[in-house]
Scaffold this active site. Structure first.
Site, PDB file in Angstrom:
ATOM      1  N   ASP A  20      31.388  10.994  45.513  1.00  0.00           N
ATOM      2  CA  ASP A  20      31.575  12.449  45.550  1.00  0.00           C
ATOM      3  C   ASP A  20      33.063  12.673  45.302  1.00  0.00           C
ATOM      4  O   ASP A  20      33.875  12.611  46.224  1.00  0.00           O
ATOM      5  CB  ASP A  20      31.149  13.010  46.904  1.00  0.00           C
ATOM      6  CG  ASP A  20      31.098  14.524  46.913  1.00  0.00           C
ATOM      7  OD1 ASP A  20      31.557  15.128  45.927  1.00  0.00           O
ATOM      8  OD2 ASP A  20      30.609  15.102  47.897  1.00  0.00           O
ATOM      9  N   LEU A  21      33.425  12.921  44.077  1.00  0.00           N
ATOM     10  CA  LEU A  21      34.784  12.720  43.568  1.00  0.00           C
ATOM     11  C   LEU A  21      35.881  13.280  44.465  1.00  0.00           C
ATOM     12  O   LEU A  21      36.884  12.627  44.720  1.00  0.00           O
ATOM     13  CB  LEU A  21      34.903  13.333  42.162  1.00  0.00           C
ATOM     14  CG  LEU A  21      36.208  13.048  41.424  1.00  0.00           C
ATOM     15  CD1 LEU A  21      36.393  11.561  41.189  1.00  0.00           C
ATOM     16  CD2 LEU A  21      36.247  13.805  40.106  1.00  0.00           C
ATOM     17  N   ASP A  22      35.710  14.503  44.972  1.00  0.00           N
ATOM     18  CA  ASP A  22      36.778  15.140  45.737  1.00  0.00           C
ATOM     19  C   ASP A  22      36.660  14.905  47.241  1.00  0.00           C
ATOM     20  O   ASP A  22      37.319  15.588  48.028  1.00  0.00           O
ATOM     21  CB  ASP A  22      36.792  16.648  45.453  1.00  0.00           C
ATOM     22  CG  ASP A  22      37.278  16.955  44.042  1.00  0.00           C
ATOM     23  OD1 ASP A  22      38.102  16.181  43.527  1.00  0.00           O
ATOM     24  OD2 ASP A  22      36.819  17.950  43.454  1.00  0.00           O
ATOM     25  N   GLN A  23      35.832  13.948  47.648  1.00  0.00           N
ATOM     26  CA  GLN A  23      35.626  13.692  49.073  1.00  0.00           C
ATOM     27  C   GLN A  23      36.106  12.308  49.497  1.00  0.00           C
ATOM     28  O   GLN A  23      35.807  11.860  50.592  1.00  0.00           O
ATOM     29  CB  GLN A  23      34.134  13.850  49.412  1.00  0.00           C
ATOM     30  CG  GLN A  23      33.554  15.215  49.078  1.00  0.00           C
ATOM     31  CD  GLN A  23      34.230  16.341  49.833  1.00  0.00           C
ATOM     32  OE1 GLN A  23      34.518  16.212  51.024  1.00  0.00           O
ATOM     33  NE2 GLN A  23      34.500  17.436  49.159  1.00  0.00           N
TER      34      GLN A  23
ATOM     35  N   ASN B  38      43.098  10.428  42.548  1.00  0.00           N
ATOM     36  CA  ASN B  38      42.859  11.741  41.950  1.00  0.00           C
ATOM     37  C   ASN B  38      43.754  12.781  42.618  1.00  0.00           C
ATOM     38  O   ASN B  38      44.132  12.635  43.781  1.00  0.00           O
ATOM     39  CB  ASN B  38      41.378  12.124  42.127  1.00  0.00           C
ATOM     40  CG  ASN B  38      41.029  13.397  41.387  1.00  0.00           C
ATOM     41  OD1 ASN B  38      41.575  13.683  40.320  1.00  0.00           O
ATOM     42  ND2 ASN B  38      40.118  14.181  41.946  1.00  0.00           N
TER      43      ASN B  38
END
Length: 290
Positions: free
Chosen positions: A229-232, A193
């Site tokens: 936790d997508l952005d972690q 991502n």
């Protein structure tokens, strides 16, 4: 034109202790493999050892499965976690997008120039806007709209496509939807991502306007593996550019796009070249050989 040397790549990690490098090098030497390149890193805080080894593929005298089965016995004895990759294999990549095109264009261009060792097998989007790009480069495009009521069924369709196209890596090139925990768990270490460097300070819509209003002096971007936790998830690549008061919100956005393109491309390239080892929520990213 000289042919590109084909390589066998081993990524290895284990508890740090004496003799691992010597034992591993000896194992390959005893089977007549020429080690072209060896990189290693010891994390003294974690007591963990990481290694990347490139072998000359022309020394392979067995099937690839036989090599891996043989090495698995050695790895079991020394308690190694490992992966084996071959440079002549082109990974099959799916790119997921929404409406923003800059990262998509950049990945396609780099792939067409031979900078990325992959095949972009399909593009999936929750909007129809970027279908023209897919058509321009003759890449299959799948428009799968999503609403709160259809989120689960839409994601099932995405999974079906990834299976159908035998995908190895999913790249979220500004895909503005949150993937479910089940999805990210199933594709752990296989989803990359990209997001701007303002998180978590300027979340939500129009972060560049919010950044302008705060008078930021730096713009950055982060590429990472997606997690629950997508952005972690584990960070692969980051970069930052200094800016000043003269830039408008649109100027900040243009700078941000350029940083995002470069950071995402470097992260994808490192993955495709088997230069990344994941440990807990961190990555060990080995540099390109000089």
């Amino acid at each position: 034109m000289a042919s590109i040397q084909k390589k066998i790549i081993f990524l290895i990690q284990c508890e740090d202790r004496k003799g691992i490098l010597a034992a591993t090098a000896t194992w390959f030497y005893s089977r007549s493999y020429n080690i072209l390149h060896c990189q290693q890193h010891t994390d003294n805080n974690e007591g963990r050892y990481f290694m990347r080894i490139e072998l000359d593929m022309k020394d392979l005298q067995t099937t690839r499965k036989e090599l891996e089965d043989d090495f698995s016995l050695f790895a079991e004895e020394y308690k190694l976690q490992w992966k084996c990759r071959y440079s002549d294999y082109k990974s099959r990549v799916a790119i997921m997008v929404s409406k923003t095109s800059h990262c998509l264009y950049d990945l396609i261009a780099r792939n067409n120039e031979g900078d990325l060792n992959c095949e972009i097998s399909l593009i999936i989007s929750n909007h129809p806007d970027l279908e023209l790009i897919a058509n321009q480069f003759r890449i299959p495009f799948y428009y799968l709209p999503i609403t709160p009521e259809t989120k689960q069924s839409q994601e099932e369709k995405v999974r079906s496509l990834l299976t159908r196209f035998d995908i190895d890596l999913v790249v979220l090139a500004r895909y503005m939807q949150i993937l479910s925990s089940d999805f990210t768990r199933a594709w752990q270490g296989k989803i990359i991502n990209i997001h701007h460097g303002f998180l978590p300070a300027f979340q939500g819509a129009n972060p560049y306007l919010k950044a302008y209003q705060r008078g930021v002096k730096m713009i950055g971007a982060t590429a990472h593996y997606a997690s629950e936790d997508l952005d972690q998830g584990p960070i692969i690549e980051q970069d930052v550019v200094r800016v000043n008061h003269e830039l408008t919100p649109n100027g900040l956005r243009d700078v941000g796009k350029d940083v995002e393109r470069r950071v995402l491309a470097r992260a994808v390239q490192a993955h495709l070249e088997s230069r990344i080892i994941i440990w807990k929520n961190r990555t060990i990213v080995f540099d390109v050989e000089g």
